[in-house]
Design a protein around this motif. Structure first.
Motif, PDB file in Angstrom:
ATOM      1  N   ILE A 508       0.839  -1.205   0.000  1.00  0.00           N
ATOM      2  CA  ILE A 508       0.000   0.000   0.000  1.00  0.00           C
ATOM      3  C   ILE A 508       0.871   1.251   0.000  1.00  0.00           C
ATOM      4  O   ILE A 508       0.585   2.232  -0.706  1.00  0.00           O
ATOM      5  N   ALA A 509       1.935   1.231   0.805  1.00  0.00           N
ATOM      6  CA  ALA A 509       2.846   2.381   0.836  1.00  0.00           C
ATOM      7  C   ALA A 509       3.437   2.632  -0.547  1.00  0.00           C
ATOM      8  O   ALA A 509       3.525   3.789  -1.004  1.00  0.00           O
ATOM      9  N   LEU A 510       3.838   1.567  -1.231  1.00  0.00           N
ATOM     10  CA  LEU A 510       4.359   1.717  -2.595  1.00  0.00           C
ATOM     11  C   LEU A 510       3.304   2.326  -3.521  1.00  0.00           C
ATOM     12  O   LEU A 510       3.616   3.190  -4.345  1.00  0.00           O
ATOM     13  N   ALA A 511       2.054   1.866  -3.378  1.00  0.00           N
ATOM     14  CA  ALA A 511       0.978   2.379  -4.228  1.00  0.00           C
ATOM     15  C   ALA A 511       0.767   3.874  -4.010  1.00  0.00           C
ATOM     16  O   ALA A 511       0.546   4.624  -4.973  1.00  0.00           O
ATOM     17  N   THR A 512       0.852   4.328  -2.752  1.00  0.00           N
ATOM     18  CA  THR A 512       0.668   5.764  -2.492  1.00  0.00           C
ATOM     19  C   THR A 512       1.822   6.589  -3.062  1.00  0.00           C
ATOM     20  O   THR A 512       1.672   7.782  -3.307  1.00  0.00           O
ATOM     21  N   THR A 513       2.964   5.947  -3.271  1.00  0.00           N
ATOM     22  CA  THR A 513       4.121   6.638  -3.849  1.00  0.00           C
ATOM     23  C   THR A 513       4.082   6.613  -5.370  1.00  0.00           C
ATOM     24  O   THR A 513       4.322   7.623  -6.030  1.00  0.00           O
ATOM     25  N   VAL A 514       3.751   5.442  -5.938  1.00  0.00           N
ATOM     26  CA  VAL A 514       3.784   5.271  -7.404  1.00  0.00           C
ATOM     27  C   VAL A 514       2.521   5.826  -8.062  1.00  0.00           C
ATOM     28  O   VAL A 514       2.586   6.462  -9.116  1.00  0.00           O
ATOM     29  N   PHE A 515       1.367   5.584  -7.446  1.00  0.00           N
ATOM     30  CA  PHE A 515       0.094   6.024  -8.024  1.00  0.00           C
ATOM     31  C   PHE A 515      -0.500   7.148  -7.172  1.00  0.00           C
ATOM     32  O   PHE A 515      -1.569   6.994  -6.572  1.00  0.00           O
ATOM     33  N   LYS A 516       0.185   8.256  -7.121  1.00  0.00           N
ATOM     34  CA  LYS A 516      -0.206   9.348  -6.226  1.00  0.00           C
ATOM     35  C   LYS A 516      -1.599   9.873  -6.523  1.00  0.00           C
ATOM     36  O   LYS A 516      -2.319  10.284  -5.604  1.00  0.00           O
ATOM     37  N   ASN A 517      -1.982   9.887  -7.804  1.00  0.00           N
ATOM     38  CA  ASN A 517      -3.280  10.475  -8.142  1.00  0.00           C
ATOM     39  C   ASN A 517      -4.462   9.599  -7.748  1.00  0.00           C
ATOM     40  O   ASN A 517      -5.609   9.949  -7.951  1.00  0.00           O
ATOM     41  N   ARG A 518      -4.186   8.410  -7.176  1.00  0.00           N
ATOM     42  CA  ARG A 518      -5.264   7.553  -6.670  1.00  0.00           C
ATOM     43  C   ARG A 518      -5.543   7.801  -5.191  1.00  0.00           C
ATOM     44  O   ARG A 518      -6.469   7.230  -4.626  1.00  0.00           O
ATOM     45  N   PHE A 519      -4.748   8.643  -4.574  1.00  0.00           N
ATOM     46  CA  PHE A 519      -4.849   8.820  -3.120  1.00  0.00           C
ATOM     47  C   PHE A 519      -4.889  10.307  -2.754  1.00  0.00           C
ATOM     48  O   PHE A 519      -4.281  11.141  -3.429  1.00  0.00           O
ATOM     49  N   THR A 520      -5.588  10.597  -1.671  1.00  0.00           N
ATOM     50  CA  THR A 520      -5.597  11.961  -1.148  1.00  0.00           C
ATOM     51  C   THR A 520      -4.258  12.248  -0.475  1.00  0.00           C
ATOM     52  O   THR A 520      -3.469  11.337  -0.209  1.00  0.00           O
ATOM     53  N   ILE A 521      -4.026  13.513  -0.180  1.00  0.00           N
ATOM     54  CA  ILE A 521      -2.771  13.889   0.497  1.00  0.00           C
ATOM     55  C   ILE A 521      -2.682  13.202   1.852  1.00  0.00           C
ATOM     56  O   ILE A 521      -1.617  12.765   2.282  1.00  0.00           O
ATOM     57  N   GLN A 522      -3.820  13.093   2.536  1.00  0.00           N
ATOM     58  CA  GLN A 522      -3.832  12.434   3.844  1.00  0.00           C
ATOM     59  C   GLN A 522      -3.376  10.985   3.713  1.00  0.00           C
ATOM     60  O   GLN A 522      -2.564  10.496   4.501  1.00  0.00           O
ATOM     61  N   GLU A 523      -3.885  10.294   2.690  1.00  0.00           N
ATOM     62  CA  GLU A 523      -3.522   8.893   2.490  1.00  0.00           C
ATOM     63  C   GLU A 523      -2.053   8.759   2.101  1.00  0.00           C
ATOM     64  O   GLU A 523      -1.365   7.819   2.509  1.00  0.00           O
ATOM     65  N   ARG A 524      -1.560   9.704   1.329  1.00  0.00           N
ATOM     66  CA  ARG A 524      -0.147   9.653   0.937  1.00  0.00           C
ATOM     67  C   ARG A 524       0.763   9.824   2.154  1.00  0.00           C
ATOM     68  O   ARG A 524       1.803   9.177   2.272  1.00  0.00           O
ATOM     69  N   GLU A 525       0.360  10.711   3.043  1.00  0.00           N
ATOM     70  CA  GLU A 525       1.147  10.901   4.267  1.00  0.00           C
ATOM     71  C   GLU A 525       1.115   9.636   5.130  1.00  0.00           C
ATOM     72  O   GLU A 525       2.125   9.211   5.690  1.00  0.00           O
ATOM     73  N   ALA A 526      -0.078   9.013   5.219  1.00  0.00           N
ATOM     74  CA  ALA A 526      -0.189   7.762   5.985  1.00  0.00           C
ATOM     75  C   ALA A 526       0.631   6.659   5.337  1.00  0.00           C
ATOM     76  O   ALA A 526       1.162   5.774   6.012  1.00  0.00           O
ATOM     77  N   GLY A 527       0.755   6.720   4.003  1.00  0.00           N
ATOM     78  CA  GLY A 527       1.550   5.727   3.287  1.00  0.00           C
ATOM     79  C   GLY A 527       3.003   5.732   3.710  1.00  0.00           C
ATOM     80  O   GLY A 527       3.662   4.675   3.751  1.00  0.00           O
ATOM     81  N   LYS A 528       3.532   6.905   4.028  1.00  0.00           N
ATOM     82  CA  LYS A 528       4.930   6.985   4.474  1.00  0.00           C
ATOM     83  C   LYS A 528       5.134   6.186   5.762  1.00  0.00           C
ATOM     84  O   LYS A 528       6.129   5.491   5.931  1.00  0.00           O
ATOM     85  N   ALA A 529       4.163   6.305   6.670  1.00  0.00           N
ATOM     86  CA  ALA A 529       4.261   5.553   7.922  1.00  0.00           C
ATOM     87  C   ALA A 529       4.126   4.053   7.670  1.00  0.00           C
ATOM     88  O   ALA A 529       4.717   3.237   8.379  1.00  0.00           O
ATOM     89  N   SER A 530       3.363   3.681   6.624  1.00  0.00           N
ATOM     90  CA  SER A 530       3.160   2.259   6.329  1.00  0.00           C
ATOM     91  C   SER A 530       4.453   1.565   5.918  1.00  0.00           C
ATOM     92  O   SER A 530       4.598   0.363   6.117  1.00  0.00           O
ATOM     93  N   TYR A 531       5.386   2.311   5.321  1.00  0.00           N
ATOM     94  CA  TYR A 531       6.686   1.710   4.998  1.00  0.00           C
ATOM     95  C   TYR A 531       7.345   1.172   6.273  1.00  0.00           C
ATOM     96  O   TYR A 531       7.842   0.049   6.323  1.00  0.00           O
ATOM     97  N   VAL A 532       7.347   2.030   7.311  1.00  0.00           N
ATOM     98  CA  VAL A 532       7.999   1.659   8.567  1.00  0.00           C
ATOM     99  C   VAL A 532       7.241   0.530   9.252  1.00  0.00           C
ATOM    100  O   VAL A 532       7.835  -0.441   9.743  1.00  0.00           O
ATOM    101  N   LEU A 533       5.898   0.635   9.271  1.00  0.00           N
ATOM    102  CA  LEU A 533       5.084  -0.393   9.924  1.00  0.00           C
ATOM    103  C   LEU A 533       5.249  -1.739   9.221  1.00  0.00           C
ATOM    104  O   LEU A 533       5.392  -2.781   9.866  1.00  0.00           O
ATOM    105  N   GLY A 534       5.234  -1.719   7.902  1.00  0.00           N
ATOM    106  CA  GLY A 534       5.393  -2.960   7.155  1.00  0.00           C
ATOM    107  C   GLY A 534       6.754  -3.585   7.380  1.00  0.00           C
ATOM    108  O   GLY A 534       6.867  -4.799   7.596  1.00  0.00           O
TER     109      GLY A 534
END
Length: 632
Positions: A508-534
């Motif tokens: 999911i974190a990769l998706a928020t980075t690669v497919f940015k236009n599929r996610f809101t800014i809030q989701e993209r920010e949460a995606g950064k944390a998902s890298y660490v959690l994963g």
């Protein structure tokens, strides 16, 4: 503090001359200086620009809220600027700009102002009034009217000033515990309620409830997958649910807890419906198991890592009879294999018994668990021993309540342990150990004989189960199987399970980075944390995304995890530490590089599926999705 206390007609600029973001900030800072609200306008401007460089304060809806704390500001102030033509502010078309200036030592009042202002500006009618106002006075009237509406809404809130208390506790005490607590806190705050949630995390209880808290409480919610001490709530009715229920349905639980009206009726009322009783029995059974597993996990992790370290000195380095013998390898092997691993099953059984009968159940259940070890009944045998020992202690204790008090001490230290240990011991020795040992040998033979397609199918199944509900019952079932195999010294399933737990948040974190236009800014920010959690094997990092879009995200998680798990087991990759993520892979896996490659392949597949299934968001949706918290 009211907005009208710090926003005056002199602080309103109806027609900004600015053509750009920086010109708008300059013009508003100049008005601040003109009205003698700053002693050093350059210093304040630098503070504002520093904030803008961190992240733009454009919040969508054609609104920007630049703000800063600075030593040059003596008291909080707001400057409002409007441009009907609009300017490019942080990449967004903006017409309304509210600049908040706060003293350097400002309290949380500064943040509270931002939060309230953000809420006001989400109201389309209020924004329209600001845009069509002809005079500064009309702007002030619109602000006063909106503030009055919001205050009325707060005062009319039926739950305002009521007090919610609760406890959250998940199996590992790492993620679900705190997510459930935050969900309850946020739901309570939206209602204007006071709230205190105790978290029974990995580091022990935090924010502990006191007797006074419970006495003052209007509602009590317990969200836990492991047993918690409920004796302090005696005489009060409370909502008692699994952790994930609180994460996903916090408002519903608070409504139910408030409906009990515990201040009017202090007597606990048993549920009348048979279905609810059955559900409660099943939930208790699950909690007993999770209580045992939660105490067992540290022994599994420590034992696995220490054994893995011993192998780094050589396969036979821990054997004194070998030419490869190394004293440190022997040390790590003894601590990990002969001590930690030997305690795994007795600890599991003991704390299942403890969960059922308290201290009285600990000794008989733990002894039963040790007999499961001796008789090679393994993980499943230890689990059954925990239940037999716990319930035996519980029922013997209950049957002796009428014995005179002078003999009660003898009952608890002699009679109950003696009789319950006899029962569980006889059960294990004469009934359970032999068939369970045979079953374990069959499973070991079957699993060690799996190769190629069969191994891949098992890996896909286990990893897919881990990713399916991210901490729910399916995930826990797969984990329990992995722990059972781990206790039997079969480590390939553990590797597949960790792949299944790491792929969803990383994918999911990769998706928020690669497919940015599929996610809101809030989701993209949460995606950064998902890298660490994963990377840390905390699958719960994927939950917010799955909850927001389950039909697309959950299948993507399962498919990516299943592919990664299938490759992992097909390659005979093992993992001698069932938890720890990237931090244990280098020392606990027999093929670290291939193992990481399996995780990456699964994550990329999840990422691509999400990118394919999710459509690009419209410009309006992107703006609407911008998190208001980003302005802080």
């Amino acid at each position: 503090m009211k907005f009208t206390d710090i926003l005056t007609e002199e602080n309103i600029i109806l027609n900004l001359r600015a053509e750009s973001q920086e010109e708008a900030i300059d013009e508003m800072v100049e008005r601040l200086k003109k009205n003698r609200m700053t002693t050093d306008s350059e210093s304040f401007k630098k503070a504002v620009m520093k904030r803008e460089n961190e992240i733009s304060t454009a919040v969508g809806y054609s609104v920007a809220i630049p703000h800063a704390k600075d030593h040059s500001i003596e008291k909080p102030s707001i400057i409002f600027g409007r441009t009907l033509k609009g300017i490019n502010y942080g990449g967004q078309h903006t017409n309304l700009v509210f600049m908040i200036a706060a003293p350097e030592n400002a309290s949380d009042e500064h943040l509270e102002l931002l939060s309230r202002l953000s809420t006001f500006l989400m109201n389309e009618t209020f924004r329209a009034k600001l845009l069509v106002a002809l005079t500064e006075k009309e702007i002030m009237e619109a602000v006063e009217e909106q503030e009055s509406k919001n205050n009325v809404e707060e005062i009319d809130s039926h739950d305002k000033d009521k007090y919610l208390v609760g406890i959250t506790a998940c199996m590992t005490g790492i993620a679900h515990t705190y997510m459930a607590a935050e969900a309850l806190r946020e739901a309570a705050r939206r209602r204007g309620m006071k709230v205190k949630i105790q978290t029974n995390g990995a580091n022990g209880p935090e924010n502990t409830l006191t007797g006074s808290d419970i006495k003052k409480a209007d509602a009590i919610v317990l969200a836990h997958d492991v047993n918690v001490d409920v004796s302090q709530f005696e005489g009060k009715k409370y909502v008692d649910v699994p952790v994930k229920r609180a994460i996903n349905h916090a408002d519903e639980l608070i409504n139910k807890a408030l409906s009990y009206d515990i201040k009017e009726n202090e007597t606990y009322v048993q549920e009348e419906k048979v279905e609810e009783e059955k559900e409660k029995t099943g939930l208790q059974f699950y909690k007993h198991i999770m209580s045992g597993v939660s105490y067992m996990i540290p022994f599994v992790v420590v034992g696995g890592i220490f054994i893995a370290i011993s192998f780094m000195f050589g396969i036979f380095a821990a054997d004194p009879a070998s030419d490869e013998y190394n004293r440190f390898a022997h040390f790590f092997s003894q601590v990990g294999g002969e001590a930690a691993f030997a305690l795994m099953v007795p600890i599991l059984a003991g704390f299942i018994g403890y969960s059922i009968a308290g201290k009285l159940g600990l000794a008989p259940a733990m002894i039963g668990g040790m007999m499961a070890n001796i008789g090679e009944a393994g993980f499943l045998g230890g689990m059954i021993a925990g239940f037999v020992g716990g319930f035996a202690a519980k029922y013997i204790s209950q049957s002796m309540r009428k014995i005179p008090k002078s003999f009660q001490g003898l009952v608890s230290i002699l009679i109950v342990p003696l009789l319950s240990t006899f029962i569980v011991g006889a059960f294990m020795f004469f009934i359970l150990n032999a068939p369970m040992s045979a079953l374990n040998r069959f499973l070991e033979t079957w699993l060690t004989g799996l190769t190629g397609v069969n191994a891949a199918l098992l890996g896909a199944l286990l990893a897919g189960m881990m990713a399916s509900d991210m901490g729910g019952p399916i995930n826990k079932t797969a984990s329990a199987f992995g722990l059972a195999m781990f206790a039997a010294n079969i480590f390939e399933p553990s590797a597949a399970l960790m792949v299944g737990g790491m792929v969803p948040p990383i994918g999911i974190a990769l998706a928020t980075t690669v497919f940015k236009n599929r996610f809101t800014i809030q989701e993209r920010e949460a995606g950064k944390a998902s890298y660490v959690l994963g990377a840390s094997f905390i699958t719960e990092g994927a939950i917010p995304f799955a909850a927001a879009d389950p039909l697309r995200v959950i299948p993507a998680n399962i498919i990516g995890a299943a592919v990664g798990g299938a490759i992992c087991m097909a390659l005979d990759i093992s993992l001698r530490a069932p938890h720890g993520g990237i931090f244990v892979i280098p020392i606990a896996s027999n093929s670290p590089f291939l193992y990481i490659l399996c995780i990456l392949i699964g994550s990329v597949i999840t990422c691509c599926i999400i990118g394919f299934l999710k459509k690009p968001l419209s410009e309006e949706a992107l703006k609407k999705g911008k998190e208001m918290s980003s302005i802080f």
